[in-house]
Design a protein around this motif. Sequence first.
Motif, PDB file in Angstrom:
ATOM      1  N   ASP A   1      -1.082   2.864   8.910  1.00 12.69           N
ATOM      2  CA  ASP A   1      -1.959   3.239   7.815  1.00 12.69           C
ATOM      3  C   ASP A   1      -2.961   4.267   8.360  1.00 12.69           C
ATOM      4  OD1 ASP A   1      -3.517   3.028   5.377  1.00 12.69           O
ATOM      5  OD2 ASP A   1      -4.916   1.823   6.563  1.00 12.69           O
TER       6      ASP A   1
ATOM      7  N   ASP B   1      -2.091  -2.065   9.422  1.00 16.57           N
ATOM      8  CA  ASP B   1      -2.759  -1.678   8.171  1.00 16.57           C
ATOM      9  C   ASP B   1      -3.955  -2.604   7.960  1.00 16.57           C
ATOM     10  OD1 ASP B   1      -3.336  -1.164   5.319  1.00 16.57           O
ATOM     11  OD2 ASP B   1      -1.369  -0.218   5.280  1.00 16.57           O
ATOM     12  N   ASP B   2      -5.086  -2.023   7.556  1.00 16.06           N
ATOM     13  CA  ASP B   2      -6.271  -2.867   7.342  1.00 16.06           C
ATOM     14  C   ASP B   2      -6.202  -3.639   6.026  1.00 16.06           C
ATOM     15  OD1 ASP B   2      -6.718  -0.153   6.198  1.00 16.06           O
ATOM     16  OD2 ASP B   2      -8.557  -1.075   5.445  1.00 16.06           O
TER      17      ASP B   2
ATOM     18  N   ASP C   1      -6.429   5.488   6.527  1.00 12.08           N
ATOM     19  CA  ASP C   1      -7.842   5.186   6.291  1.00 12.08           C
ATOM     20  C   ASP C   1      -8.151   3.727   6.602  1.00 12.08           C
ATOM     21  OD1 ASP C   1      -8.283   7.804   5.365  1.00 12.08           O
ATOM     22  OD2 ASP C   1      -7.532   7.263   3.386  1.00 12.08           O
ATOM     23  N   GLY C   2      -9.056   3.498   7.537  1.00 14.35           N
ATOM     24  CA  GLY C   2      -9.416   2.132   7.941  1.00 14.35           C
ATOM     25  C   GLY C   2      -8.570   1.619   9.091  1.00 14.35           C
ATOM     26  N   THR C   3      -7.556   2.404   9.485  1.00 13.26           N
ATOM     27  CA  THR C   3      -6.695   2.003  10.608  1.00 13.26           C
ATOM     28  C   THR C   3      -6.771   3.060  11.710  1.00 13.26           C
ATOM     29  OG1 THR C   3      -5.234   0.726   9.167  1.00 13.26           O
ATOM     30  CG2 THR C   3      -4.325   1.445  11.282  1.00 13.26           C
TER      31      THR C   3
END
Length: 220
Positions: free
Chosen positions: A13, A170-171, A15-17
């Motif tokens: 992922d 993935d977040d 964004d955020g990962t």
Amino acid sequence: MLNWDTIDTVLLDMDGTLLDLHYDTYFWLEHLPARYAETHGISAAQARAQLHKRIIEEQGSLNWYCVDFWSAELGVDIGALKREISHKVAFRPYVKDFLSALREAGLRSVIVTNCHRTSLQMKLEQTGLDRLVDGIVCSHDFKVPKEDVRFWDSLQHEQPFDRTRTLLVDDSLAVLRSAAHYGIRHLLTIYQPDSRQPARAIDEFPGIDHFDQIHPGVRR
Ligand SMILES: [Mg+2]
């Protein structure tokens, strides 16, 4: 934690990962309300309340991630507003080291993102991420977000992978559930996707704080 000999594809992922979710949090909770308030002649607090209500209604849908949808819905140019704060796009710790270690280890790396093409283009310009991985797949091209199990079938057509030898990081727990349902064997979450927010306590999936915890090292 991971036996790298049982993995040959790493789905990541963005964004955020790979990237700090702070950029997106800041955009939706601070920058957009401030600029929306200016455009509509209301206070920032009023703008935040209006936007929050509207945005939550779309959570988890493809619209939620869609720059065109929100531009039309809110009467502002979301892509342009995102570019105004593009300097805030930042890697999470150890990501570049991790991606180059995947290359050295002969593992295939593919970014799988719900990020809209417009934001994706800006983020790639800022980070050069496209040069650090073997492929990038954007769920908008399939018309279904990663939260929908059909996403993984479409991905299989574009970037064939053996689900028993694939790792997804993935977040999003909703995305991990969808990948688990599809049968992706190795799943990891990120405890602290946004560097300015506290780490989350999660026991539904194994997770990492940072990528140095799963560094593959140099394989033969
Ligand atoms: Mg994410």
